[in-house]
Write an enzyme that holds these catalytic residues in place. Structure first.
Site, PDB file in Angstrom:
ATOM      1  N   GLU A 167     -17.457  -8.181 -15.532  1.00 52.73           N
ATOM      2  CA  GLU A 167     -16.074  -8.235 -15.040  1.00 52.73           C
ATOM      3  C   GLU A 167     -15.598  -6.935 -14.395  1.00 52.73           C
ATOM      4  O   GLU A 167     -14.763  -6.213 -14.971  1.00 52.73           O
ATOM      5  CB  GLU A 167     -15.117  -8.613 -16.180  1.00 52.73           C
ATOM      6  CG  GLU A 167     -15.295 -10.017 -16.675  1.00 52.73           C
ATOM      7  CD  GLU A 167     -14.110 -10.518 -17.498  1.00 52.73           C
ATOM      8  OE1 GLU A 167     -13.144  -9.765 -17.717  1.00 52.73           O
ATOM      9  OE2 GLU A 167     -14.143 -11.691 -17.907  1.00 52.73           O
ATOM     10  N   GLU A 356     -19.053 -16.531 -19.856  1.00 49.90           N
ATOM     11  CA  GLU A 356     -18.053 -16.425 -20.929  1.00 49.90           C
ATOM     12  C   GLU A 356     -17.014 -17.517 -20.743  1.00 49.90           C
ATOM     13  O   GLU A 356     -16.575 -17.759 -19.612  1.00 49.90           O
ATOM     14  CB  GLU A 356     -17.284 -15.090 -20.881  1.00 49.90           C
ATOM     15  CG  GLU A 356     -17.951 -13.908 -21.507  1.00 49.90           C
ATOM     16  CD  GLU A 356     -17.034 -12.680 -21.531  1.00 49.90           C
ATOM     17  OE1 GLU A 356     -15.805 -12.836 -21.651  1.00 49.90           O
ATOM     18  OE2 GLU A 356     -17.569 -11.565 -21.415  1.00 49.90           O
TER      19      GLU A 356
HETATM   20  C1  NOJ Z   1     -13.766 -10.849 -21.044  1.00 51.34           C
HETATM   21  C2  NOJ Z   1     -14.544  -9.677 -21.575  1.00 51.34           C
HETATM   22  O1  NOJ Z   1     -15.778  -9.605 -20.940  1.00 51.34           O
HETATM   23  C3  NOJ Z   1     -14.737  -9.710 -23.086  1.00 51.34           C
HETATM   24  O2  NOJ Z   1     -15.225  -8.469 -23.488  1.00 51.34           O
HETATM   25  C4  NOJ Z   1     -13.437 -10.100 -23.761  1.00 51.34           C
HETATM   26  O3  NOJ Z   1     -13.509  -9.982 -25.145  1.00 51.34           O
HETATM   27  C5  NOJ Z   1     -13.074 -11.496 -23.339  1.00 51.34           C
HETATM   28  N1  NOJ Z   1     -12.843 -11.494 -21.916  1.00 51.34           N
HETATM   29  C6  NOJ Z   1     -11.822 -12.050 -24.024  1.00 51.34           C
HETATM   30  O4  NOJ Z   1     -10.730 -11.291 -23.671  1.00 51.34           O
END
Ligand code: NOJ
Length: 445
Positions: A167, A356
């Site tokens: 991200e 994710e």
């Molecule tokens: C994206 C991130 O990559 C991760 O580290 C985070 O915990 C999740 N979103 C949830 O916010």
């Protein structure tokens, strides 16, 4: 009811994690401090003053945790490498204990028939590099390239699946523009220089992996959100386009050789001219084998002249009385489908993995059980939308749930629970939530 087999035999089902959020042992075994250690030591930055020192103690419990991955039926385990565990000063001397730790994690995965997916950078920059300007400094690229090369050489024989950066928009915006994540910098100049160096790092990291790991499957991940204008007025529609440039297009387009998306927003056009980014278009280009998409919510936005630069404002799910998770994030499987479709229209994207997706709720243990029905409903909804998108012809080849364990949720500390497994942060006891058992059953179907 959909079944896991509806996605095909080769579909990769996994669960994702990140080093800083689970490992602990932050000051032990030769690890140097990362920006998150420094940031969490500053008062008021993390809810309840929580720190990463122990987190989920994955450093000591990785065997039990990988056994959980196996028990739940996942075939892929995604984890990241802590840069300052490998290079305590960010560059220079390598910490052999760090190298050994990830060998152990990888070996344990392989022993259990689980395919490791390694994220090279998941937000925990060594503090020593931040002291030199971090992602805003031009020198970050050579340091990052050296780190990639060390990881590739150490693990490339065993690990074929790599994610260069997690991200890019997430950490550059929250950490270098808004100051609510580490390292806590603010302002447009910091953001743009961090964005430029990150766009270079994702491509150069990919190129290094390509040349140093035989048969590598190389990707990088993007946060993404469908951006919905609040009304169809010109002002709202244009505001939504600007937010889309920033949140969805800013990093994926340079990787495809398209440069930064300047057409809909003069601010990005100025950035391109001022930093001469068009001259770097070739360096920012890399032909990824897959891209990882990470989706949690759509955003509804409205024009607002008082918001500097972006002139857009989020109209929150709560105020529109829309269903949302404990983070206040709107639940919309239709938007999940739409945003995957949006990324699927880029001609050079060959393969999409959802790296994710998941939801936070206020989980409670009652008589030794966590009955998180809302999370189960969330997964059912989102997986049905994913199958629809796949059946429409989008080349989606995997899905990774966020996340294995309740963990350190950045500025939220340990107050926000995303896990399929409940972590008691006092005792480090793990309890599988009903959503974990739901996954176990689903993956058998
Ligand atoms: C994206 C991130 O990559 C991760 O580290 C985070 O915990 C999740 N979103 C949830 O916010």
């Amino acid at each position: 009811m959909i079944k896991a087999s509806d996605f095909g035999d080769d579909f990769k089902w996994g669960v994702a994690t990140a080093a800083a959020q689970i490992e602990g042992s932050a000051v032990e075994y030769g690890r140097g401090p990362s920006i998150w250690d420094t940031f969490s030591a500053r008062s008021g930055k993390i809810k309840k003053g929580h720190k990463l020192d122990v987190a989920c103690d994955f450093y000591h419990q990785y065997k039990e945790d990988i056994a959980l991955v196996k028990f739940l039926g996942f075939k892929v385990f995604r984890f990241s490498i802590s840069w300052s565990r490998i290079l305590p000063n960010g560059k220079g001397e390598v910490n052999q204990q760090g190298i050994t730790f990830y060998h152990n994690v990888i070996d344990e995965c392989l022993l259990n028939g689980i395919t490791p997916y390694i994220t090279i950078y998941h937000w925990d920059l060594p503090q020593a590099l931040e002291n030199e300007g971090g992602w805003t400094s031009f020198s970050i690229n050579s340091a990052f390239n050296a780190f990639v090369s060390i990881c590739a050489t150490a693990y490339g024989d065993k690990v074929k699946n790599w994610i260069v950066i997690n991200e890019p928009f997430g950490f550059t915006s929250l950490g270098y523009m808004l100051g609510i994540h580490a390292p806590g910098k603010t302002g447009l100049n910091n953001f743009f220089s961090a964005a430029l160096h990150t766009a270079l790092a994702q491509a150069e990291g990919g190129k290094i992996l390509r040349s140093e790991v035989s048969n590598a499957n190389i990707g990088t991940t993007y946060s993404c959100s469908e951006i919905i204008p609040y009304t169809q007025s010109d002002n709202d529609v244009l505001a939504a386009k600007r937010v889309d440039c920033l949140m969805n297009r800013l990093f994926v387009e340079p990787a495809q050789g398209l440069g930064f998306p300047t057409a809909n927003w003069d601010v990005l056009e100025k950035f391109q001219i001022e930093y001469g980014t068009w001259r770097l278009n070739d360096r920012m280009k890399f032909d990824f084998d897959f891209i990882g998409l990470q989706n949690y919510f759509p955003l509804t936005v409205k024009y607002n002249a008082f918001i500097p630069v972006i002139q857009a404002w989020e109209v929150k799910a709560k105020s529109r009385k829309k269903p949302h998770t404990a983070m206040g994030w709107e639940i919309s499987a239709v938007s999940f489908h739409n945003i995957i479709k949006q990324f699927g229209t880029y001609p050079n994207i060959k393969n999409i993995i959802i790296t994710e997706n998941g939801a936070a709720y206020h989980d409670k243990i009652v008589e030794g059980k966590i009955d998180d029905q809302e999370r189960i409903a969330y997964f059912e909804l989102y997986l049905a939308a994913l199958l629809e998108a796949k059946n429409e012809g989008l080349n989606i080849t995997g899905y990774m749930a966020w996340t294995l364990l309740d963990n350190f949720e950045w500025a939220e500390g340990f107050t926000t629970r995303f896990g399929l497994v409940y972590t008691d942060f006092k005792t480090q006891k793990r309890t599988i939530k009903n959503s974990g058992y739901w996954w176990k059953e689903f993956l058998k179907t």
